[in-house]
Design an enzyme around this catalytic site. Structure first.
Site, short mmCIF file in Angstrom:
data_model
loop_
_atom_site.label_atom_id
_atom_site.label_comp_id
_atom_site.label_asym_id
_atom_site.label_seq_id
_atom_site.Cartn_x
_atom_site.Cartn_y
_atom_site.Cartn_z
CG ASP A 89 -2.09 -1.27 1.20
OD1 ASP A 89 -1.98 -1.99 0.19
OD2 ASP A 89 -2.82 -1.03 2.11
CD GLU B 3 -7.11 -0.01 2.95
OE1 GLU B 3 -6.15 0.20 3.39
OE2 GLU B 3 -8.28 0.42 3.61
CE LYS C 142 -3.64 -4.28 1.13
NZ LYS C 142 -4.12 -3.58 2.11
CE LYS D 103 -8.23 -0.51 7.34
NZ LYS D 103 -8.13 0.68 6.48
CB VAL E 244 2.54 2.55 4.67
CG1 VAL E 244 3.78 3.36 4.90
CG2 VAL E 244 1.89 2.98 3.70
CB THR E 245 0.33 2.30 8.75
OG1 THR E 245 -0.72 1.54 9.03
CG2 THR E 245 -0.09 3.42 7.93
CB CYS F 187 -2.28 -2.48 5.25
SG CYS F 187 -3.74 -1.76 5.31
CD GLN G 173 4.39 -14.42 22.67
OE1 GLN G 173 4.08 -15.54 23.16
NE2 GLN G 173 3.91 -13.40 22.20
N1 TIU Z 1 -2.57 0.59 4.16
C1 TIU Z 1 -3.02 0.80 5.42
O1 TIU Z 1 -2.31 0.50 6.66
N2 TIU Z 1 -4.18 1.27 5.53
C2 TIU Z 1 -4.55 2.00 6.54
O2 TIU Z 1 -5.83 2.43 6.40
N3 TIU Z 1 -3.67 2.40 7.49
C3 TIU Z 1 -3.76 3.70 8.21
O3 TIU Z 1 -3.00 3.49 9.15
N4 TIU Z 1 -4.97 4.29 8.43
#
Ligand code: TIU
Length: 232
Positions: A32, A80, A137, A140, A165-166, A170, A210
């Site tokens: 993403d 996304e 997609k 997430k 990210v993030t 995701c 862990q």
């Molecule tokens: N790609 C992804 O992480 N989508 C999000 O919505 N991330 C946020 O941190 N909002």
């Protein structure tokens, strides 16, 4: 006979322990890295985030992309987003919170989080090349409601180098999905970023705790070195 020749085993310095991998069964998955998350005027900013916090991941991700291409890894990009008619966007996702603009609303980079709009594009520094699968997609995780599992199994992929990210949204969701599907996941720490730095750090800590409950964490320099270094 079709197929790639066996590749030499490489050793990657990672936490909680080093791991061995082969280029032929390893994919780089870039999650993403879209304008909607990284640039002002998109989905990320609409949620109230400081999108400049994600810029740090671009150069390390670009280094990973270049190294993966040189080493002949399968490279998969994800995005996304939703269909223009929003038919794949759950009402609960659209209605969530009090964003400045909701999914599907007009924004400075076109409609927010909609496929085909400028904001949905991957940032120029990480633009996919022809032949590199781009997985669109609606959620997430990159496995939910996509053909990613089929793409990976067709190539006999066992290990995923994951960046993007993030970190805690995701990237984490995708790594959790992949781990349950039997993939060995290595999260490339500096090639990931979050709007919330503490969540980036906590997200990485959760992966490797862990004994590596979800996988491994490595730095991009170590991964680039492992990809270029050939036999361990
Ligand atoms: N790609 C992804 O992480 N989508 C999000 O919505 N991330 C946020 O941190 N909002």
């Amino acid at each position: 006979m079709a197929g790639t020749p066996p590749s030499p085993t490489a050793r990657l310095e990672a936490e909680p322990a080093p791991l061995a991998f082969e280029a032929g069964t390893t994919a780089l998955v870039i999650i993403d890295m879209q304008r909607d998350f990284l640039e002002p005027g998109g989905f990320g900013e609409s949620l109230g985030n400081d999108v400049s916090r994600l810029a740090a991941a671009i150069a390390p991700a670009a280094a990973m992309l270049a190294a993966a291409r040189r080493a002949g890894l399968l490279v998969v990009h994800t995005r996304e987003g939703h269909r223009p008619d929003l038919s794949d966007a759950p009402p609960a996702k659209i209605a969530r919170g009090a964003p400045a603009a909701r999914i599907g609303d007009p924004g400075r980079m076109g409609r927010i989080l909609i496929r085909g709009e400028p904001g949905h594009d991957i940032v120029p520094a990480l633009r996919p090349r022809p032949g590199e699968p781009v997985v669109d997609k609606p959620g997430k995780g990159a496995f939910y409601a996509t053909d990613l599992a089929g793409i990976l199994s067709a190539r006999r992929i066992e290990t995923l180098l994951v960046c993007g990210v993030t970190t805690e949204v995701c990237v984490h969701t995708t790594v959790r999905e992949a781990n349950d599907r039997g993939y060995r996941c290595v999260v490339i720490a500096d090639a990931c970023a979050s709007y919330i730095p503490a969540f980036h750090e906590a997200g990485l800590a959760m992966i490797k705790a862990q004994g590596g409950i979800f996988g491994w964490v490595a730095q991009s320099a170590a991964a680039v070195s492992a990809l270029g270094g050939g036999a361990a």
